[in-house]
Motif scaffolding. Sequence first.
Motif, PDB file in Angstrom:
ATOM      1  N   ILE A  80       0.836  -1.209   0.000  1.00  0.00           N
ATOM      2  CA  ILE A  80       0.000   0.000   0.000  1.00  0.00           C
ATOM      3  C   ILE A  80       0.866   1.251   0.000  1.00  0.00           C
ATOM      4  O   ILE A  80       0.610   2.206  -0.748  1.00  0.00           O
ATOM      5  N   VAL A  81       1.908   1.251   0.820  1.00  0.00           N
ATOM      6  CA  VAL A  81       2.812   2.400   0.863  1.00  0.00           C
ATOM      7  C   VAL A  81       3.500   2.589  -0.491  1.00  0.00           C
ATOM      8  O   VAL A  81       3.616   3.705  -0.999  1.00  0.00           O
ATOM      9  N   GLN A  82       3.943   1.470  -1.089  1.00  0.00           N
ATOM     10  CA  GLN A  82       4.613   1.562  -2.395  1.00  0.00           C
ATOM     11  C   GLN A  82       3.656   2.071  -3.469  1.00  0.00           C
ATOM     12  O   GLN A  82       4.035   2.878  -4.329  1.00  0.00           O
ATOM     13  N   ALA A  83       2.414   1.627  -3.431  1.00  0.00           N
ATOM     14  CA  ALA A  83       1.417   2.093  -4.404  1.00  0.00           C
ATOM     15  C   ALA A  83       1.159   3.590  -4.254  1.00  0.00           C
ATOM     16  O   ALA A  83       0.954   4.299  -5.238  1.00  0.00           O
ATOM     17  N   SER A  84       1.178   4.077  -3.007  1.00  0.00           N
ATOM     18  CA  SER A  84       0.991   5.522  -2.800  1.00  0.00           C
ATOM     19  C   SER A  84       2.165   6.309  -3.370  1.00  0.00           C
ATOM     20  O   SER A  84       1.993   7.405  -3.922  1.00  0.00           O
ATOM     21  N   LEU A  85       3.383   5.754  -3.274  1.00  0.00           N
ATOM     22  CA  LEU A  85       4.556   6.425  -3.857  1.00  0.00           C
ATOM     23  C   LEU A  85       4.520   6.389  -5.387  1.00  0.00           C
ATOM     24  O   LEU A  85       5.100   7.248  -6.048  1.00  0.00           O
ATOM     25  N   ASP A  86       3.826   5.397  -5.934  1.00  0.00           N
ATOM     26  CA  ASP A  86       3.687   5.309  -7.391  1.00  0.00           C
ATOM     27  C   ASP A  86       2.888   6.469  -7.969  1.00  0.00           C
ATOM     28  O   ASP A  86       2.914   6.700  -9.189  1.00  0.00           O
ATOM     29  N   THR A  87       2.141   7.170  -7.116  1.00  0.00           N
ATOM     30  CA  THR A  87       1.340   8.303  -7.615  1.00  0.00           C
ATOM     31  C   THR A  87       2.202   9.531  -7.905  1.00  0.00           C
ATOM     32  O   THR A  87       1.681  10.539  -8.396  1.00  0.00           O
ATOM     33  N   ILE A  88       3.502   9.471  -7.598  1.00  0.00           N
ATOM     34  CA  ILE A  88       4.409  10.591  -7.897  1.00  0.00           C
ATOM     35  C   ILE A  88       4.899  10.443  -9.331  1.00  0.00           C
ATOM     36  O   ILE A  88       5.536   9.442  -9.674  1.00  0.00           O
ATOM     37  N   PRO A  89       4.630  11.404 -10.211  1.00  0.00           N
ATOM     38  CA  PRO A  89       5.155  11.321 -11.580  1.00  0.00           C
ATOM     39  C   PRO A  89       6.653  11.615 -11.614  1.00  0.00           C
ATOM     40  O   PRO A  89       7.270  11.863 -10.574  1.00  0.00           O
ATOM     41  N   ASN A  90       7.239  11.587 -12.795  1.00  0.00           N
ATOM     42  CA  ASN A  90       8.670  11.847 -12.960  1.00  0.00           C
ATOM     43  C   ASN A  90       8.943  13.325 -12.689  1.00  0.00           C
ATOM     44  O   ASN A  90       8.699  14.183 -13.542  1.00  0.00           O
ATOM     45  N   VAL A  91       9.461  13.638 -11.515  1.00  0.00           N
ATOM     46  CA  VAL A  91       9.598  15.033 -11.084  1.00  0.00           C
ATOM     47  C   VAL A  91      10.577  15.834 -11.951  1.00  0.00           C
ATOM     48  O   VAL A  91      10.244  16.942 -12.385  1.00  0.00           O
ATOM     49  N   PRO A  92      11.800  15.333 -12.237  1.00  0.00           N
ATOM     50  CA  PRO A  92      12.714  16.131 -13.070  1.00  0.00           C
ATOM     51  C   PRO A  92      12.147  16.447 -14.450  1.00  0.00           C
ATOM     52  O   PRO A  92      12.289  17.571 -14.955  1.00  0.00           O
ATOM     53  N   VAL A  93      11.506  15.455 -15.077  1.00  0.00           N
ATOM     54  CA  VAL A  93      10.897  15.691 -16.399  1.00  0.00           C
ATOM     55  C   VAL A  93       9.815  16.759 -16.302  1.00  0.00           C
ATOM     56  O   VAL A  93       9.727  17.667 -17.149  1.00  0.00           O
ATOM     57  N   MET A  94       8.981  16.680 -15.272  1.00  0.00           N
ATOM     58  CA  MET A  94       7.918  17.666 -15.073  1.00  0.00           C
ATOM     59  C   MET A  94       8.503  19.061 -14.843  1.00  0.00           C
ATOM     60  O   MET A  94       8.060  20.046 -15.432  1.00  0.00           O
ATOM     61  N   PHE A  95       9.500  19.132 -13.971  1.00  0.00           N
ATOM     62  CA  PHE A  95      10.098  20.405 -13.600  1.00  0.00           C
ATOM     63  C   PHE A  95      10.657  21.129 -14.816  1.00  0.00           C
ATOM     64  O   PHE A  95      10.370  22.311 -15.047  1.00  0.00           O
ATOM     65  N   TRP A  96      11.441  20.424 -15.613  1.00  0.00           N
ATOM     66  CA  TRP A  96      12.094  21.074 -16.759  1.00  0.00           C
ATOM     67  C   TRP A  96      11.143  21.286 -17.930  1.00  0.00           C
ATOM     68  O   TRP A  96      11.271  22.277 -18.664  1.00  0.00           O
ATOM     69  N   SER A  97      10.190  20.391 -18.121  1.00  0.00           N
ATOM     70  CA  SER A  97       9.204  20.590 -19.201  1.00  0.00           C
ATOM     71  C   SER A  97       8.425  21.876 -18.978  1.00  0.00           C
ATOM     72  O   SER A  97       8.186  22.647 -19.917  1.00  0.00           O
ATOM     73  N   PHE A  98       8.027  22.103 -17.737  1.00  0.00           N
ATOM     74  CA  PHE A  98       7.262  23.313 -17.439  1.00  0.00           C
ATOM     75  C   PHE A  98       8.095  24.561 -17.705  1.00  0.00           C
ATOM     76  O   PHE A  98       7.604  25.547 -18.266  1.00  0.00           O
ATOM     77  N   ARG A  99       9.361  24.527 -17.303  1.00  0.00           N
ATOM     78  CA  ARG A  99      10.199  25.727 -17.476  1.00  0.00           C
ATOM     79  C   ARG A  99      10.543  25.992 -18.935  1.00  0.00           C
ATOM     80  O   ARG A  99      10.651  27.137 -19.356  1.00  0.00           O
ATOM     81  N   VAL A 100      10.711  24.926 -19.711  1.00  0.00           N
ATOM     82  CA  VAL A 100      10.921  25.106 -21.161  1.00  0.00           C
ATOM     83  C   VAL A 100       9.681  25.729 -21.790  1.00  0.00           C
ATOM     84  O   VAL A 100       9.769  26.705 -22.549  1.00  0.00           O
ATOM     85  N   MET A 101       8.514  25.167 -21.467  1.00  0.00           N
ATOM     86  CA  MET A 101       7.266  25.677 -22.034  1.00  0.00           C
ATOM     87  C   MET A 101       7.000  27.124 -21.617  1.00  0.00           C
ATOM     88  O   MET A 101       6.734  27.986 -22.463  1.00  0.00           O
ATOM     89  N   ALA A 102       7.096  27.411 -20.324  1.00  0.00           N
ATOM     90  CA  ALA A 102       6.788  28.756 -19.827  1.00  0.00           C
ATOM     91  C   ALA A 102       7.824  29.770 -20.302  1.00  0.00           C
ATOM     92  O   ALA A 102       7.466  30.891 -20.703  1.00  0.00           O
ATOM     93  N   GLY A 103       9.104  29.392 -20.279  1.00  0.00           N
ATOM     94  CA  GLY A 103      10.151  30.313 -20.718  1.00  0.00           C
ATOM     95  C   GLY A 103       9.984  30.702 -22.179  1.00  0.00           C
ATOM     96  O   GLY A 103      10.094  31.881 -22.534  1.00  0.00           O
TER      97      GLY A 103
END
Length: 513
Positions: A356-379
């Motif tokens: 159950i704990v592992q499944a809850s951690l699975d709800t986290i998407p790929n943070v580095p990809v998200m972080f940089w994709s947003f900054r590329v798009m917004a910039g």
Amino acid sequence: MYHFLFVPLTLGLSFMLVIMESVYVLTRKEIWRTITRFWGLLFGINFVLGVATGLTMEFEFGMNWSYYSHYVGDIFGAPLAIEGLMAFFLEATFVGLMFFGWEKLSRPAHLMVTFMVALGTNLSALWILVANGWMQHPAGAEFNPATMRMEVTNFMEVLFNPVAQAKFVHTVSAGYVLAAVFVMGVSAIYLWNNKWTSVAKRSMAVAAAFGLVSSLSVVVLGDESGYALTDNQRMKLAALESMWHTEKAPAGISVFGIPNVKEQRTDFDVKIPYVLGLIATRSVDQPVIGILDLTDKAEARIRSGIIAYDGVEKLKSNPEDLAARALFEAHKSDLGYALLLKKYVADPRMATNQMIVQASLDTIPNVPVMFWSFRVMAGLGFAFILLFATAFLMVTFEKHNNRLFLLACIIAIPFPWIAIEAGWVLAEIGRQPWAVDGVLPTFLGASSLTKGQIWSTIVGFTLVYGIMAVIEINLMIHAIKKGPYQAKFGRMHDDPDVSPTDDPAMPVVGPAE
């Protein structure tokens, strides 16, 4: 993402053609007819591959995502069917008249045809994004234990889903920006080479004004999409900020940083205070929830979902079991979270605390990809505003031929595609691990295919559409090199500022004036 290489240019060029042809109808200046037909040719070349790749996706849902199609087809299929009947047929019917009706229709009638093509193109985007918006925020539907599928309960909620509406206006505006940059870039090439200057100057004027309004709207509507995430996809919002811990008010937005997933922090974080709070909560006194607190909530929902799953299994055995029905009804909104456990155990009711704990951690998407994709798009989004504002001033004060400005327009051509693809990465990876957020995990939606079968179809389609893309790009380049064609009167137009080199029938013997 491959399909969307072609869609935004079609979206933007269609309404730019309406603007250009409207000027032709109002002024009756032949040059505007030439301009409209030239950009219409590029629209048509791009339109063909957009249609081909889009139709393939319709079949892919059934072939590669058969359980997804079964489980949510009652909702997801409706917008796709309406898109085909209302939008694609409208677009496909009038596109032939647009290309072949110049000599057969009156000027107002042909303008109406062009408008119907643009309307159909954008209506297609509306219905597709209603479908995608439902995957991001599944409103207006519930799971039916009798059929073991999701079913529509309120179609108006599906249609007027706030996430879908925000995605539509944001995505379409991004397409308008891309088309405006494309038109400006090609016009800049002509001005750089001093060819077709009359067409290029007028095209650039339309693109500068159209692009400035569109780029401003992209930023405003993107802000609205950010606000929608606060209510519906908080994990996506936290991930794109690499915000592991809840940000106390006034929450600041990261301008730069390096996500450190292992240590669950952002290194070298540079923040602008208040901005994230204003975007996410429309306030400066409310916190923005972080990733770790959201995984705790996901764990609680998984435990609740197990109760719902138990109720469903009991109803399968005895549909008249009122206690099981009450159990299911009390926890049905969390049923999808229990399905996350199927990655680890066949029956979620047998899951251990560790699972159950592992499944809850699975709800986290790929943070580095998200972080940089947003900054590329917004910039890039803010860079486009600067480019169009500069272009608008250059056009207004007739400084079209500034070499530095023309070079900037030419270099800018590929960047809207990069921004748009980064936006789709943000939208779709940010939804993971869900095919439909909170309803159906991605791994459960796939068909029962072997890796070999999947790779063979990917390689096959990549080769076929790769060849088609090469052909399309060559056709576009050939059309751009050839330039606008002459009007029916034996010369391009009757505008007094035309130079001899503007006429393709006249040889160029020296540098143009």
